[in-house]
Design a protein around this motif. Sequence first.
Motif, PDB file in Angstrom:
ATOM      1  N   ALA A 266       0.805  -1.226   0.000  1.00  0.00           N
ATOM      2  CA  ALA A 266       0.000   0.000   0.000  1.00  0.00           C
ATOM      3  C   ALA A 266       0.837   1.274   0.000  1.00  0.00           C
ATOM      4  CB  ALA A 266      -0.950  -0.002   1.197  1.00  0.00           C
ATOM      5  N   VAL A 267       1.944   1.271   0.743  1.00  0.00           N
ATOM      6  CA  VAL A 267       2.643   2.541   0.963  1.00  0.00           C
ATOM      7  C   VAL A 267       3.303   3.107  -0.293  1.00  0.00           C
ATOM      8  CG1 VAL A 267       4.521   3.651   2.231  1.00  0.00           C
ATOM      9  CG2 VAL A 267       2.897   2.192   3.438  1.00  0.00           C
ATOM     10  N   PRO A 268       4.065   2.303  -1.064  1.00  0.00           N
ATOM     11  CA  PRO A 268       4.771   2.921  -2.206  1.00  0.00           C
ATOM     12  C   PRO A 268       3.850   3.644  -3.187  1.00  0.00           C
ATOM     13  CG  PRO A 268       5.608   0.726  -1.767  1.00  0.00           C
ATOM     14  CD  PRO A 268       4.386   0.887  -0.901  1.00  0.00           C
ATOM     15  N   PRO A 269       2.682   3.056  -3.589  1.00  0.00           N
ATOM     16  CA  PRO A 269       1.814   3.809  -4.500  1.00  0.00           C
ATOM     17  C   PRO A 269       1.325   5.121  -3.897  1.00  0.00           C
ATOM     18  CG  PRO A 269       1.080   1.530  -4.307  1.00  0.00           C
ATOM     19  CD  PRO A 269       2.146   1.715  -3.298  1.00  0.00           C
ATOM     20  N   ILE A 270       1.012   5.097  -2.565  1.00  0.00           N
ATOM     21  CA  ILE A 270       0.525   6.327  -1.925  1.00  0.00           C
ATOM     22  C   ILE A 270       1.614   7.392  -1.946  1.00  0.00           C
ATOM     23  CG2 ILE A 270      -0.215   7.338   0.262  1.00  0.00           C
ATOM     24  CD1 ILE A 270      -1.669   4.704   0.839  1.00  0.00           C
ATOM     25  N   VAL A 271       2.825   6.966  -1.546  1.00  0.00           N
ATOM     26  CA  VAL A 271       3.940   7.914  -1.540  1.00  0.00           C
ATOM     27  C   VAL A 271       4.182   8.423  -2.955  1.00  0.00           C
ATOM     28  CG1 VAL A 271       6.431   8.155  -1.175  1.00  0.00           C
ATOM     29  CG2 VAL A 271       5.019   6.948   0.517  1.00  0.00           C
ATOM     30  N   GLY A 272       4.106   7.507  -3.927  1.00  0.00           N
ATOM     31  CA  GLY A 272       4.308   7.902  -5.318  1.00  0.00           C
ATOM     32  C   GLY A 272       3.292   8.941  -5.756  1.00  0.00           C
ATOM     33  N   PHE A 273       2.013   8.678  -5.445  1.00  0.00           N
ATOM     34  CA  PHE A 273       0.954   9.586  -5.879  1.00  0.00           C
ATOM     35  C   PHE A 273       1.094  10.957  -5.216  1.00  0.00           C
ATOM     36  CE2 PHE A 273      -3.244  11.497  -5.630  1.00  0.00           C
ATOM     37  CZ  PHE A 273      -3.689  11.367  -6.940  1.00  0.00           C
ATOM     38  N   LEU A 274       1.348  10.934  -3.884  1.00  0.00           N
ATOM     39  CA  LEU A 274       1.348  12.203  -3.144  1.00  0.00           C
ATOM     40  C   LEU A 274       2.640  12.980  -3.323  1.00  0.00           C
ATOM     41  CD1 LEU A 274      -0.322  11.233   0.243  1.00  0.00           C
ATOM     42  CD2 LEU A 274      -1.329  12.460  -1.683  1.00  0.00           C
ATOM     43  N   PHE A 275       3.753  12.275  -3.517  1.00  0.00           N
ATOM     44  CA  PHE A 275       5.041  12.985  -3.483  1.00  0.00           C
ATOM     45  C   PHE A 275       5.842  12.812  -4.762  1.00  0.00           C
ATOM     46  CE2 PHE A 275       3.963  11.952   0.933  1.00  0.00           C
ATOM     47  CZ  PHE A 275       3.894  13.240   1.455  1.00  0.00           C
ATOM     48  N   THR A 276       6.350  11.606  -5.008  1.00  0.00           N
ATOM     49  CA  THR A 276       7.370  11.478  -6.053  1.00  0.00           C
ATOM     50  C   THR A 276       6.826  11.754  -7.454  1.00  0.00           C
ATOM     51  OG1 THR A 276       6.970   9.102  -6.014  1.00  0.00           O
ATOM     52  CG2 THR A 276       8.876   9.920  -4.788  1.00  0.00           C
ATOM     53  N   GLN A 277       5.561  11.313  -7.717  1.00  0.00           N
ATOM     54  CA  GLN A 277       5.035  11.564  -9.061  1.00  0.00           C
ATOM     55  C   GLN A 277       4.144  12.796  -9.108  1.00  0.00           C
ATOM     56  OE1 GLN A 277       3.937   7.422  -8.850  1.00  0.00           O
ATOM     57  NE2 GLN A 277       4.210   7.297 -11.063  1.00  0.00           N
TER      58      GLN A 277
END
Lengths: 265, 372
Positions: free
Chosen positions: B50-61
Amino acid sequence: MTTESITSDRQIDRSQMSVSQTDVAIDIVGMNKWFGDFHVLRDIDLKVMRGERIVIAGPSGSGKSTLIRCINRLEEHQKGQIIVNGTELTSDLKRIDEVRREVGMVFQHFNLFPHLTILQNLTLAPIWVRGIPKAKAEETAMMYLERVKIPEQAAKFPGQLSGGQQQRVAIARSLCMNPEIMLFDEPTSALDPEMVKEVLEVMISLAESGMTMLCVTHEMGFARQVANRVIFMDQGQIIEQNGPEEFFSNPQHERTRLFLSQILH
Amino acid sequence: MNHFVRSEMAPAQPAPRSTTGAIVWAKQNLFSSPSDALLTLLAGIFLLWAVPPIVGFLFTQAVWPGGTVEDCRLETAGACWAYVAARINFFIYGFFQIDQYWRPNIVFALGAALLIPLAIPKAPFKVINALLFFVVLPVVTYVLLAGGFFGLRPVPTEQWGGLLVTLIISYVAILGSLPIGILLALGRQSKLPVIKTLCIAFIELWRAVPLITVLFMASIMLPLFLPQGMSVDKLLRALVGVTLFASAYMAEVIRGGLQAIPRGQYEAGSSLGLSYWQRMGFIVLPQALKHVIPGIVNTFIALFKDTSLVSIVGIFDLLNTIQAATSDANWFSSNQAVTGYIFAAIVYWIFCFSMSRYSMFMERRLNTGHKR
């Protein structure tokens, strides 16, 4: 429990303990009270002269606490008269406040205000009821804390004190209002045995200063030493009253004898 | 029985050192039993999923402020923060005229400048500070925002919006509901039958009606009862509705606190000759309110979030401005609405979480009862 002196190391100074012959502090005439249908106080007649030290004894449920709680109208009576300091207690709030200002009360469970410091507990009523300036009220409060021998606790909260200390603060709190009459509702019943004495000492010194006192208590030693009159109650009635010597040595009523034989060994 | 007399008292010793270290901790807390280990493992897998997609959506991408709408429209783009940044003024001030932004800005600054020292127990001048915050600030706020005085251009309340309106409604409802709730709770315990009945009727009536219904009634039905030609401002109607609604809940929370105060406290106050209001003000309420701080703050938090319901009667609060901005074609992208709602959630969360933490701080600070 015995009737022996609880403070044998101390001589009672009776010089100030004079009872007025003419000045009536409390006059209760034909007073009756019911809790719902339960007739809790029946035809109470009691005249308390200025300077008297009265101990009220009796089995639990006999109405002793209710009686003294009627005197400052924490309980309401339904029949008869109660006149305190010349003011008759009715539903008139003004009169009730008038009486309460002059009548101090000490409770079994101390009832200190836990969110206020000891000093604030003592000064609250003098400042707001008597209108005494804060500095003066604090001065008086410290004087009474000295008198109950715990001035060093002034800045603490009630929860930080032992039971005996809390009860002494409660007595000092009442005294700060400079009352003419003090009511004690089982003041030592909630205390550890080791702390009973320190509270009784304060009560004795209060009696020595000439205070009019009504004490509901099971401390028969205190009654013998300090009281000038002992009242025995059962089933909402005054069964017997007498001077302490006579009361303990020669009880007249059968119920009194039974009670004394139960608590004195 | 053996005779025993203690010759010397046993000295107090320090408590044994607890076994520490990361491995010991993990063993005790994460893998203490096979089922415990299994749960730890499953939780770990879930987090990895769950965490990597959330971090990706909110921050990295995510497209950060400075990015363009074209960046947001890319297939791989995450949250479109650039859009939030571009419309932030609308989210904060609503339709307030741009050249008049300084007026709400002064209100925000004053509010913060008064609230922060008020919240810090050690800060001085508490009484003056409280008076300024509770009495002067509402007046100043009204004068500044509504205008029409001192040559200020009038700004009708229809133009107020965004976070400004959310905060105004919350501030008024919180400030209003606490004293009204206290009076209602005391009234409900009154021995006077008329007062008692009125208070119970008021509380039960407001509690039995959904807030949305209250707001509808205030905006549609109330004008029917008013004399011809008289109208009450829409925002004012919502303010009154939300405040009275919240005070009914507040009353019940405070009643719970009043019931926790032993009878001896009332009696001790009475026996000292204190009047009813003195007993309540000095003895009963300070203790009762302290007992129910969590309940009071809970009501405040619910109230803060419930202010978003005013959008239903056409008031542009924070959520409604965000909702309205989703139709902004200039920033149209697949993540436009989602980003807006995430932003709304973050703003609401910051305020509610602050209230929650502050209430816990106050609870600890006011706890004098059990301190030894």
